[in-house]
Motif scaffolding. Structure first.
Motif, PDB file in Angstrom:
ATOM      1  N   GLU A 131       1.196  -1.290  -0.644  1.00  8.49           N
ATOM      2  CA  GLU A 131       0.067  -0.404  -0.073  1.00  8.49           C
ATOM      3  C   GLU A 131       0.846   0.955  -0.013  1.00  8.49           C
ATOM      4  O   GLU A 131       1.525   1.037   0.731  1.00  8.49           O
ATOM      5  N   LEU A 132       0.215   2.138  -0.649  1.00  8.57           N
ATOM      6  CA  LEU A 132       0.251   3.873   0.006  1.00  8.57           C
ATOM      7  C   LEU A 132      -0.269   4.297   0.467  1.00  8.57           C
ATOM      8  O   LEU A 132      -1.067   4.326   0.033  1.00  8.57           O
ATOM      9  N   ILE A 133       0.406   4.957   1.629  1.00  4.64           N
ATOM     10  CA  ILE A 133       0.160   5.355   2.419  1.00  4.64           C
ATOM     11  C   ILE A 133       0.348   6.976   2.678  1.00  4.64           C
ATOM     12  O   ILE A 133       1.851   7.317   2.624  1.00  4.64           O
ATOM     13  N   ASP A 134      -0.770   8.068   3.590  1.00  3.54           N
ATOM     14  CA  ASP A 134      -0.691   9.422   4.378  1.00  3.54           C
ATOM     15  C   ASP A 134       0.103   8.974   4.924  1.00  3.54           C
ATOM     16  O   ASP A 134      -0.495   8.352   6.405  1.00  3.54           O
ATOM     17  N   GLU A 135       2.043   9.338   5.300  1.00  7.60           N
ATOM     18  CA  GLU A 135       2.212   9.063   6.870  1.00  7.60           C
ATOM     19  C   GLU A 135       1.631  10.023   7.604  1.00  7.60           C
ATOM     20  O   GLU A 135       1.839   9.234   8.805  1.00  7.60           O
ATOM     21  N   PHE A 185       9.224   9.053   0.606  1.00 14.70           N
ATOM     22  CA  PHE A 185       9.068  10.350   0.037  1.00 14.70           C
ATOM     23  C   PHE A 185       8.499  12.005   0.068  1.00 14.70           C
ATOM     24  O   PHE A 185       7.239  11.722   1.044  1.00 14.70           O
ATOM     25  N   THR A 186       8.350  13.167  -0.577  1.00 13.14           N
ATOM     26  CA  THR A 186       7.553  13.561  -0.149  1.00 13.14           C
ATOM     27  C   THR A 186       6.975  14.366  -1.446  1.00 13.14           C
ATOM     28  O   THR A 186       7.659  14.523  -2.384  1.00 13.14           O
ATOM     29  N   THR A 210      -0.901  15.808  -8.269  1.00  9.71           N
ATOM     30  CA  THR A 210      -0.847  15.609  -6.921  1.00  9.71           C
ATOM     31  C   THR A 210      -1.392  13.663  -6.992  1.00  9.71           C
ATOM     32  O   THR A 210      -2.829  13.962  -6.732  1.00  9.71           O
ATOM     33  N   VAL A 211      -0.836  13.416  -6.242  1.00 11.17           N
ATOM     34  CA  VAL A 211      -1.280  11.407  -5.692  1.00 11.17           C
ATOM     35  C   VAL A 211      -2.080  12.392  -4.124  1.00 11.17           C
ATOM     36  O   VAL A 211      -1.650  12.765  -3.172  1.00 11.17           O
ATOM     37  N   GLU A 220       1.701  15.165   1.984  1.00 11.38           N
ATOM     38  CA  GLU A 220       2.605  15.638   1.587  1.00 11.38           C
ATOM     39  C   GLU A 220       4.046  14.453   2.033  1.00 11.38           C
ATOM     40  O   GLU A 220       4.876  14.284   1.060  1.00 11.38           O
ATOM     41  N   ARG A 221       3.876  13.858   3.463  1.00 14.85           N
ATOM     42  CA  ARG A 221       4.610  12.849   3.121  1.00 14.85           C
ATOM     43  C   ARG A 221       4.305  10.800   2.697  1.00 14.85           C
ATOM     44  O   ARG A 221       3.198  11.286   3.016  1.00 14.85           O
ATOM     45  N   LEU A 222       5.433  10.693   2.077  1.00 18.01           N
ATOM     46  CA  LEU A 222       3.750   9.478   1.329  1.00 18.01           C
ATOM     47  C   LEU A 222       4.430   8.378   1.493  1.00 18.01           C
ATOM     48  O   LEU A 222       6.149   8.214   1.580  1.00 18.01           O
TER      49      LEU A 222
END
Length: 258
Positions: A131-135, A185-186, A210-211, A220-222
């Motif tokens: 998964e790609l998450i919003d940190e 990344f950001t 934007t993602v 902002e931080r992913l």
């Protein structure tokens, strides 16, 4: 867009429905209860049949069960989890769901699928999911769908997604070239529909959305993570499938995918 399904009741088969004012009525070659007359030249009769079908018995449109199973990404994730868990554990489920809208699952197979759904739901660990998450919030932005090659976003000059090697952005060439890849990344939106991605001190500016753009503000931080999934995590799809299969067993009628 997604997968829906229903199971006919037995009211028409058992003579419990009100008589249809037009005929003949029966199951057509695709398994739908229909007026068995050509559409051309019989439009009025078909309209009469459609009106009758809606209220001929206590079940709306003579459907014992009607369910939205899932969107297609959810179906693909479930099928992916079945393959990872081992199709020998769930052989009927592994082949029951269609690749496109249409087709059916006979009642005898639905009975087997029902038992497999129960076993699936009880499993503490089914598969690991990328998964790609919003940190900042933990919100899931993308999930790796193998059959989509991980691609989750499309644009005029790019395609982006996530796979076991991280988040990626590719161009639309054939074969595609990698424009950006990272596991953490950001991002920062820039004027002119551009995005700045930063890994360490390296910056990459791309023309794309934007993602997670539907967030306010966008993340902002992913980061990419791998998370263990249990049967409970697939309740969104298991529960409607369970209701459909139970209705098929009760009526002897197939689950019809639509």
């Amino acid at each position: 867009m997604g997968l829906d399904a229903f199971v006919y009741c037995r009211c028409w088969q058992d003579g419990l429905a009100t008589p249809c004012p037009v005929g003949p009525v029966g199951y057509d070659e695709d398994g739908w209860l229909a007026l068995l007359r050509p559409w051309k030249g019989n439009q009025a009769a078909h309209a009469t049949f459609d009106a009758w079908l809606k209220g001929a018995c206590p079940h709306q449109a003579m459907e014992q069960a009607t369910e939205h199973v899932s969107n297609w990404a959810g179906v693909r994730l479930f099928q992916q989890a079945l393959r990872t868990a081992g199709t020998e554990r769930f052989p009927t489920l592994a082949t029951a769901l269609p690749g496109v809208n249409g087709g059916s699952l006979p009642a005898d197979r639905a009975a087997v699928a029902l038992a497999e759904l129960d076993a699936f739901a009880r499993a503490d660990r089914i598969a690991d999911e990328v998964e790609l998450i919003d940190e900042a919030t933990g919100r899931v932005l993308m999930q790796y769908v193998e059959s989509y090659h991980g691609v989750f976003m499309f644009g005029p000059g790019f395609q982006a997604g996530v796979d076991p090697d991280g988040f990626f952005v590719l161009d639309r060439a054939d074969p595609p070239a990698t424009l950006f890849r990272a596991s953490r990344f950001t991002q920062r939106p820039l004027p002119g529909d551009r995005v700045e991605f930063t890994v360490g001190g390296a910056r990459t500016v791309l023309t794309m959305r934007t993602v997670g753009e539907h967030g306010e503000p966008p993340p902002e931080r992913l980061a990419v993570r791998t998370r263990s999934r249990s049967g409970d995590d697939f309740a969104y799809l298991v529960e409607p499938l369970r209701r459909l299969c139970a209705a098929a067993v009760a009526t002897g009628n197939p689950v019809r995918w639509c």
